[in-house]
Design an enzyme around this catalytic site. Structure first.
Site, PDB file in Angstrom:
ATOM      1  N   ARG A 102       0.910   5.307  -2.350  1.00 24.99           N
ATOM      2  CA  ARG A 102       1.879   5.173  -1.232  1.00 24.99           C
ATOM      3  C   ARG A 102       2.656   6.466  -1.065  1.00 24.99           C
ATOM      4  O   ARG A 102       3.509   6.715  -2.156  1.00 24.99           O
ATOM      5  CB  ARG A 102       2.705   3.896  -1.300  1.00 24.99           C
ATOM      6  CG  ARG A 102       3.918   3.672  -0.573  1.00 24.99           C
ATOM      7  CD  ARG A 102       4.601   2.551  -0.369  1.00 24.99           C
ATOM      8  NE  ARG A 102       3.918   1.375   0.112  1.00 24.99           N
ATOM      9  CZ  ARG A 102       4.568   0.239   0.392  1.00 24.99           C
ATOM     10  NH1 ARG A 102       5.642   0.109   0.232  1.00 24.99           N
ATOM     11  NH2 ARG A 102       3.661  -0.735   0.880  1.00 24.99           N
ATOM     12  N   GLN A 132      -2.497  -3.441   4.389  1.00 28.58           N
ATOM     13  CA  GLN A 132      -1.849  -4.660   5.024  1.00 28.58           C
ATOM     14  C   GLN A 132      -2.692  -5.137   6.403  1.00 28.58           C
ATOM     15  O   GLN A 132      -2.850  -6.373   6.608  1.00 28.58           O
ATOM     16  CB  GLN A 132      -0.591  -4.237   6.009  1.00 28.58           C
ATOM     17  CG  GLN A 132       0.298  -5.144   6.513  1.00 28.58           C
ATOM     18  CD  GLN A 132       0.935  -6.097   5.865  1.00 28.58           C
ATOM     19  OE1 GLN A 132       1.411  -5.746   4.913  1.00 28.58           O
ATOM     20  NE2 GLN A 132       0.738  -7.222   6.126  1.00 28.58           N
ATOM     21  N   CYS A 260       4.729  -7.812   8.701  1.00 31.16           N
ATOM     22  CA  CYS A 260       4.342  -7.422   7.392  1.00 31.16           C
ATOM     23  C   CYS A 260       5.235  -7.512   6.345  1.00 31.16           C
ATOM     24  O   CYS A 260       4.849  -7.272   5.092  1.00 31.16           O
ATOM     25  CB  CYS A 260       3.696  -5.805   7.501  1.00 31.16           C
ATOM     26  SG  CYS A 260       5.146  -4.854   8.217  1.00 31.16           S
ATOM     27  N   ARG A 288      -2.355 -10.587   1.329  1.00 28.70           N
ATOM     28  CA  ARG A 288      -2.288  -9.351   0.578  1.00 28.70           C
ATOM     29  C   ARG A 288      -3.172  -9.420  -0.858  1.00 28.70           C
ATOM     30  O   ARG A 288      -3.755  -8.776  -1.201  1.00 28.70           O
ATOM     31  CB  ARG A 288      -1.026  -8.886   0.233  1.00 28.70           C
ATOM     32  CG  ARG A 288      -0.254  -8.539   1.634  1.00 28.70           C
ATOM     33  CD  ARG A 288      -0.703  -7.260   2.302  1.00 28.70           C
ATOM     34  NE  ARG A 288      -0.992  -6.047   1.584  1.00 28.70           N
ATOM     35  CZ  ARG A 288      -0.065  -5.217   1.412  1.00 28.70           C
ATOM     36  NH1 ARG A 288       1.284  -5.306   2.160  1.00 28.70           N
ATOM     37  NH2 ARG A 288      -0.194  -4.048   0.860  1.00 28.70           N
TER      38      ARG A 288
HETATM   39  N1  NVA Z   1       6.915   0.267   8.825  1.00 32.16           N
HETATM   40  C1  NVA Z   1       7.197  -0.122   7.770  1.00 32.16           C
HETATM   41  C2  NVA Z   1       6.103  -0.942   6.897  1.00 32.16           C
HETATM   42  C3  NVA Z   1       6.677  -1.587   5.384  1.00 32.16           C
HETATM   43  C4  NVA Z   1       5.742  -2.235   4.867  1.00 32.16           C
HETATM   44  C5  NVA Z   1       7.504   1.151   6.868  1.00 32.16           C
HETATM   45  O1  NVA Z   1       6.619   2.016   6.834  1.00 32.16           O
HETATM   46  O2  NVA Z   1       8.529   1.271   5.983  1.00 32.16           O
HETATM   47  N1   CP Z   2       4.180  -5.173   3.794  1.00 34.05           N
HETATM   48  C1   CP Z   2       4.135  -4.077   2.585  1.00 34.05           C
HETATM   49  O1   CP Z   2       3.761  -3.132   2.308  1.00 34.05           O
HETATM   50  O2   CP Z   2       5.422  -4.736   1.750  1.00 34.05           O
HETATM   51  P1   CP Z   2       6.057  -3.890   0.723  1.00 34.05           P
HETATM   52  O3   CP Z   2       6.575  -2.511   1.403  1.00 34.05           O
HETATM   53  O4   CP Z   2       7.019  -4.551   0.044  1.00 34.05           O
HETATM   54  O5   CP Z   2       4.878  -3.302  -0.313  1.00 34.05           O
END
Ligand code: NVA
Ligand code: CP
Length: 308
Positions: A102, A132, A260, A288
């Site tokens: 990530r 997701q 999400c 998930r």
């Molecule tokens: N669009 C949000 C999704 C979090 C899971 C972000 O990137 O922070």
């Molecule tokens: N939806 C999702 O990816 O949640 P987190 O940011 O908690 O991993």
């Protein structure tokens, strides 16, 4: 094989992963948690941004498949002190069997995948969030018994999750409407690619138009990780796109409500909508785990054993 974008999977692969995810979910509900499919395999998780669901669902998924997992924060690695992505990717490839990463920038994950010789999974970037979408597709299929022809309406920021959802829609025959203000549209190339695949993608500034008779209502935070400096402006611009009872009433009676997570109550969604009878948000989060287990089996074992 890497999963950096929704488009990295074919329609047939998505179908196979969703089928396996449903089977794994049933098995777990019946009390069968422990499997040995991934015995002797190690998955590394690298986080440059915070995470609750992605971190915990991947950890539990790998553990329940009998494998090992390492959850690593960017700043605890030499990455945080300037070691390059490429050397990190090459070294980790000699230790572990797959990496989920990530990162703030999509280019970081693409570069990591380029230099790694093991499967790399995008665990969210500023551009896409394909894991997701696997859980989302599983959820929609469970409630609508199909994906083809389902109309999904997205409200608010045309962000990373929205981009990946458009890819997921294109690969499964769903139609998607995105209601957003000017300047918040999803990526134009993703829209074009989806349209070329026969997907109906409609972009509108009118949330009521997007909600009309929709099967699925979906929203996400107005301030994604990395967008914090724009918070004030985003709150103003996105206010008319809040998923509230008025919008829900315009959709089909059995429309499901998705997010999400994390949810910011009173911003993109009201408390009443989050907890309404049509909300499937917590099951979506649970999925998930199942969808990622199926994805891990696909990536780690399908080459060795085509029946996985
Ligand atoms: N669009 C949000 C999704 C979090 C899971 C972000 O990137 O922070
Ligand atoms: N939806 C999702 O990816 O949640 P987190 O940011 O908690 O991993």
């Amino acid at each position: 094989m890497d999963i950096i974008s929704s488009f990295d999977l074919s329609s047939a692969e998505i179908e196979a992963i969703l089928g396996k995810a449903t089977e794994l979910k049933k098995e777990r509900k019946e009390g069968e948690k422990a499997r040995t499919d991934c015995a002797g395999k190690t998955l590394a998780l690298i986080f440059e941004k915070p995470s609750t669901r992605t971190r915990v669902s991947f950890e539990v998924a790998m553990l329940e498949l009998g494998g090992h997992v390492l959850s690593l924060n960017w700043n605890e690695l030499q990455l945080g002190r300037g070691e390059r992505i490429r050397e990190t990717a090459m070294v980790l490839s000699s230790y572990v069997d797959a990496v989920m990463i990530r990162a703030y920038s999509h280019a970081t994950v693409e570069e990591f995948a380029h230099y790694a010789s093991i499967p790399v999974i995008n665990g969210l970037t500023d551009f896409e969030h394909p894991c997701q979408i696997l859980a989302d597709l599983q959820t929609i299929r469970e409630y609508k018994q199909k994906l083809k022809g389902v109309t999904v309406a997205w409200f608010g920021d045309g962000n990373n999750v929205c981009n990946s959802l458009i890819g997921g829609a294109a690969l499964t025959g769903m139609n998607i409407r995105v209601a957003c203000p000017k300047g918040y549209e999803p990526n134009a190339e993703i829209i074009e690619r989806a349209k070329k695949m026969g997907c109906e993608v409609a972009i509108t500034a009118d949330p009521a138009e997007a909600a009309a008779d929709a099967d699925v209502l979906y929203t996400d935070v107005w301030v994604s990780m990395g967008d914090e400096a724009e918070r004030e402006q985003r709150m103003k611009d996105l206010q008319p796109y809040q998923l509230n009872a008025d919008l829900v009433n315009r959709a089909k009676d059995d429309a499901i409500i998705m997010h999400c997570m994390p949810v910011h109550i009173g911003e993109e969604m009201t408390e009443a909508v989050l907890n309404s009878a049509n909300s499937v948000i917590f099951e979506q989060a649970e999925n998930r785990l199942h969808a990622q287990k199926a994805l891990l089996l696909h990536l780690l074992l399908s080459q060795e054993n085509p029946n996985c």
